[in-house]
Motif scaffolding. Structure first.
Motif, PDB file in Angstrom:
ATOM      1  N   ALA A  88       0.831  -1.201   0.000  1.00  0.00           N
ATOM      2  CA  ALA A  88       0.000   0.000   0.000  1.00  0.00           C
ATOM      3  C   ALA A  88       0.869   1.257   0.000  1.00  0.00           C
ATOM      4  O   ALA A  88       0.587   2.229  -0.714  1.00  0.00           O
ATOM      5  N   ALA A  89       1.949   1.228   0.782  1.00  0.00           N
ATOM      6  CA  ALA A  89       2.862   2.376   0.829  1.00  0.00           C
ATOM      7  C   ALA A  89       3.500   2.609  -0.529  1.00  0.00           C
ATOM      8  O   ALA A  89       3.663   3.760  -0.974  1.00  0.00           O
ATOM      9  N   ALA A  90       3.858   1.520  -1.203  1.00  0.00           N
ATOM     10  CA  ALA A  90       4.466   1.649  -2.528  1.00  0.00           C
ATOM     11  C   ALA A  90       3.486   2.261  -3.520  1.00  0.00           C
ATOM     12  O   ALA A  90       3.856   3.125  -4.328  1.00  0.00           O
ATOM     13  N   GLU A  91       2.222   1.848  -3.461  1.00  0.00           N
ATOM     14  CA  GLU A  91       1.196   2.405  -4.344  1.00  0.00           C
ATOM     15  C   GLU A  91       1.038   3.900  -4.107  1.00  0.00           C
ATOM     16  O   GLU A  91       0.828   4.677  -5.052  1.00  0.00           O
ATOM     17  N   MET A  92       1.137   4.317  -2.854  1.00  0.00           N
ATOM     18  CA  MET A  92       1.014   5.729  -2.514  1.00  0.00           C
ATOM     19  C   MET A  92       2.092   6.569  -3.185  1.00  0.00           C
ATOM     20  O   MET A  92       1.897   7.766  -3.435  1.00  0.00           O
ATOM     21  N   HIS A  93       3.230   5.955  -3.497  1.00  0.00           N
ATOM     22  CA  HIS A  93       4.361   6.693  -4.044  1.00  0.00           C
ATOM     23  C   HIS A  93       4.735   6.233  -5.450  1.00  0.00           C
ATOM     24  O   HIS A  93       5.838   6.529  -5.935  1.00  0.00           O
ATOM     25  N   GLY A  94       3.821   5.493  -6.091  1.00  0.00           N
ATOM     26  CA  GLY A  94       4.018   5.113  -7.488  1.00  0.00           C
ATOM     27  C   GLY A  94       5.165   4.166  -7.742  1.00  0.00           C
ATOM     28  O   GLY A  94       5.782   4.204  -8.810  1.00  0.00           O
ATOM     29  N   THR A  95       5.475   3.304  -6.764  1.00  0.00           N
ATOM     30  CA  THR A  95       6.553   2.342  -6.944  1.00  0.00           C
ATOM     31  C   THR A  95       6.027   0.925  -6.695  1.00  0.00           C
ATOM     32  O   THR A  95       4.846   0.731  -6.407  1.00  0.00           O
ATOM     33  N   SER A  96       6.894  -0.057  -6.803  1.00  0.00           N
ATOM     34  CA  SER A  96       6.517  -1.446  -6.540  1.00  0.00           C
ATOM     35  C   SER A  96       7.563  -2.106  -5.649  1.00  0.00           C
ATOM     36  O   SER A  96       8.770  -1.918  -5.852  1.00  0.00           O
ATOM     37  N   VAL A  97       7.089  -2.857  -4.665  1.00  0.00           N
ATOM     38  CA  VAL A  97       8.007  -3.586  -3.780  1.00  0.00           C
ATOM     39  C   VAL A  97       7.845  -5.099  -3.965  1.00  0.00           C
ATOM     40  O   VAL A  97       8.367  -5.888  -3.189  1.00  0.00           O
ATOM     41  N   LYS A  98       7.125  -5.494  -5.003  1.00  0.00           N
ATOM     42  CA  LYS A  98       6.776  -6.889  -5.213  1.00  0.00           C
ATOM     43  C   LYS A  98       8.004  -7.797  -5.287  1.00  0.00           C
ATOM     44  O   LYS A  98       8.057  -8.850  -4.643  1.00  0.00           O
ATOM     45  N   GLU A  99       9.006  -7.409  -6.066  1.00  0.00           N
ATOM     46  CA  GLU A  99      10.187  -8.241  -6.219  1.00  0.00           C
ATOM     47  C   GLU A  99      10.906  -8.443  -4.889  1.00  0.00           C
ATOM     48  O   GLU A  99      11.394  -9.535  -4.577  1.00  0.00           O
ATOM     49  N   THR A 100      10.940  -7.395  -4.078  1.00  0.00           N
ATOM     50  CA  THR A 100      11.618  -7.469  -2.789  1.00  0.00           C
ATOM     51  C   THR A 100      10.841  -8.326  -1.797  1.00  0.00           C
ATOM     52  O   THR A 100      11.406  -9.197  -1.129  1.00  0.00           O
ATOM     53  N   THR A 101       9.526  -8.093  -1.698  1.00  0.00           N
ATOM     54  CA  THR A 101       8.747  -8.831  -0.699  1.00  0.00           C
ATOM     55  C   THR A 101       8.579 -10.305  -1.056  1.00  0.00           C
ATOM     56  O   THR A 101       8.232 -11.122  -0.199  1.00  0.00           O
ATOM     57  N   GLU A 102       8.826 -10.665  -2.311  1.00  0.00           N
ATOM     58  CA  GLU A 102       8.740 -12.067  -2.709  1.00  0.00           C
ATOM     59  C   GLU A 102      10.019 -12.845  -2.385  1.00  0.00           C
ATOM     60  O   GLU A 102      10.073 -14.060  -2.567  1.00  0.00           O
ATOM     61  N   SER A 103      11.029 -12.173  -1.899  1.00  0.00           N
ATOM     62  CA  SER A 103      12.310 -12.830  -1.633  1.00  0.00           C
ATOM     63  C   SER A 103      12.272 -13.609  -0.317  1.00  0.00           C
ATOM     64  O   SER A 103      11.544 -13.265   0.620  1.00  0.00           O
ATOM     65  N   THR A 104      13.078 -14.661  -0.253  1.00  0.00           N
ATOM     66  CA  THR A 104      13.194 -15.446   0.976  1.00  0.00           C
ATOM     67  C   THR A 104      13.711 -14.574   2.112  1.00  0.00           C
ATOM     68  O   THR A 104      13.273 -14.691   3.260  1.00  0.00           O
ATOM     69  N   GLU A 105      14.646 -13.676   1.807  1.00  0.00           N
ATOM     70  CA  GLU A 105      15.223 -12.793   2.820  1.00  0.00           C
ATOM     71  C   GLU A 105      14.140 -11.959   3.501  1.00  0.00           C
ATOM     72  O   GLU A 105      14.079 -11.879   4.730  1.00  0.00           O
ATOM     73  N   LYS A 106      13.271 -11.341   2.716  1.00  0.00           N
ATOM     74  CA  LYS A 106      12.258 -10.477   3.332  1.00  0.00           C
ATOM     75  C   LYS A 106      11.187 -11.286   4.053  1.00  0.00           C
ATOM     76  O   LYS A 106      10.603 -10.820   5.040  1.00  0.00           O
ATOM     77  N   PHE A 107      10.918 -12.504   3.603  1.00  0.00           N
ATOM     78  CA  PHE A 107       9.992 -13.335   4.364  1.00  0.00           C
ATOM     79  C   PHE A 107      10.598 -13.669   5.727  1.00  0.00           C
ATOM     80  O   PHE A 107       9.909 -13.659   6.745  1.00  0.00           O
ATOM     81  N   MET A 108      11.911 -13.940   5.731  1.00  0.00           N
ATOM     82  CA  MET A 108      12.589 -14.192   7.006  1.00  0.00           C
ATOM     83  C   MET A 108      12.523 -12.969   7.910  1.00  0.00           C
ATOM     84  O   MET A 108      12.368 -13.094   9.133  1.00  0.00           O
ATOM     85  N   VAL A 109      12.612 -11.785   7.332  1.00  0.00           N
ATOM     86  CA  VAL A 109      12.494 -10.557   8.115  1.00  0.00           C
ATOM     87  C   VAL A 109      11.126 -10.502   8.792  1.00  0.00           C
ATOM     88  O   VAL A 109      11.007 -10.166   9.976  1.00  0.00           O
ATOM     89  N   GLY A 110      10.065 -10.853   8.043  1.00  0.00           N
ATOM     90  CA  GLY A 110       8.731 -10.869   8.620  1.00  0.00           C
ATOM     91  C   GLY A 110       8.611 -11.871   9.756  1.00  0.00           C
ATOM     92  O   GLY A 110       8.017 -11.578  10.808  1.00  0.00           O
ATOM     93  N   LEU A 111       9.181 -13.067   9.562  1.00  0.00           N
ATOM     94  CA  LEU A 111       9.175 -14.085  10.608  1.00  0.00           C
ATOM     95  C   LEU A 111       9.873 -13.585  11.868  1.00  0.00           C
ATOM     96  O   LEU A 111       9.364 -13.728  12.989  1.00  0.00           O
ATOM     97  N   ILE A 112      11.061 -13.025  11.671  1.00  0.00           N
ATOM     98  CA  ILE A 112      11.873 -12.586  12.806  1.00  0.00           C
ATOM     99  C   ILE A 112      11.216 -11.408  13.522  1.00  0.00           C
ATOM    100  O   ILE A 112      11.149 -11.377  14.760  1.00  0.00           O
ATOM    101  N   ASP A 113      10.731 -10.438  12.752  1.00  0.00           N
ATOM    102  CA  ASP A 113      10.054  -9.291  13.363  1.00  0.00           C
ATOM    103  C   ASP A 113       8.874  -9.741  14.223  1.00  0.00           C
ATOM    104  O   ASP A 113       8.683  -9.257  15.352  1.00  0.00           O
ATOM    105  N   ALA A 114       8.070 -10.663  13.692  1.00  0.00           N
ATOM    106  CA  ALA A 114       6.895 -11.151  14.427  1.00  0.00           C
ATOM    107  C   ALA A 114       7.305 -11.889  15.695  1.00  0.00           C
ATOM    108  O   ALA A 114       6.691 -11.729  16.758  1.00  0.00           O
TER     109      ALA A 114
END
Length: 249
Positions: A88-114
């Protein structure tokens, strides 16, 4: 030793709670404590669902393996890895974070943050005289859990957390010996020393279970793990994650 460390070291999982709901103030305090946890690069890639509706709690209890304490507690939280708001934040600023959020690294970030957020909330709860129990059983059927909680894409429920006033006082379950957990400078790979530590731990755990079950159960930790981990569980996970927007590139 200060009170915080004493609270941490006295942790035990509570599976029976008094019929007394947490107040909104208590719930909000626990969420604020969760939010105070460290987060990778300020991403804050998690959300917390507080489940108050009894029918939803009953359904989640069934999905988690008919664990009654998921239904009967002071409050039930579900911690999720969450990149929905980042899209949603990316849409607000006309960008895309899809490639980044689909990565194993960023999924691990979500796991660890939670996980960090949940542990903060747990310690806060125990410091308030409350008891807690983590619930990995919600991963038995994440498709159903997602439907119950109406979770959008890029949001994955990871585990639940029961919180409430304890109706039991179980013994503290002994942890592995420090030398089996803590290594200095490099990983200790002396198999004889390593297994000797496990054998001693087996004796401790066998005595713990024997006391807890009046001698009906005397299994050691190594035997428990050797059999528990022989059969993979929840093997649908990769397919589910891909469906929710995490192909883990």
């Amino acid at each position: 030793m200060n009170e915080t460390i004493e609270t941490i070291l006295e942790h035990r999982s509570i599976r029976s709670f008094k019929d007394e709901p947490l107040t909104n103030e208590q719930v909000h305090t626990l969420v604020k404590a969760a939010q105070a946890a460290s987060t990778s690069s300020y991403i804050q890639a998690y959300s917390i669902i507080g489940v108050k509706d009894q029918e939803k709690k009953k359904k989640l209890a069934q999905l988690a393996g008919n664990q009654s304490y998921v239904e009967k507690n002071g409050h039930f939280f579900v911690f999720c890895a969450d990149y929905n708001r980042h899209h949603a934040a990316a849409e607000m600023h006309g960008t895309s974070v899809k490639e980044t959020t689909e990565s194993t690294e960023k999924f691990m970030v979500g796991l660890i943050d939670a996980a960090l957020a949940a542990q903060n909330a747990s310690i806060a709860a125990e410091s308030m005289g409350l008891g807690i129990c983590y619930i990995g059983g919600i991963r038995n059927d994440l498709e159903e859990v997602s439907d119950v909680l109406q979770l959008p894409d890029y949001v994955v429920p990871l585990f639940g957390l029961c919180v409430g006033y304890p109706a039991q006082d179980p013994n503290i379950k002994p942890r592995l010996p420090l030398e089996n957990i803590y290594h200095v400078d490099e990983y200790e790979q002396n198999p004889d020393a390593f297994k000797e530590g496990l054998r001693k731990y087996d004796e401790t755990i066998s005595a713990y279970y024997s006391d807890r079950t009046s001698g009906e159960r005397t299994v050691g930790w190594s035997s428990l793990m050797a059999h528990k981990l022989t059969k993979p569980v929840r093997t649908y996970m990769k397919k589910f994650l891909k469906k929710k927007g995490f192909p883990l590139n």
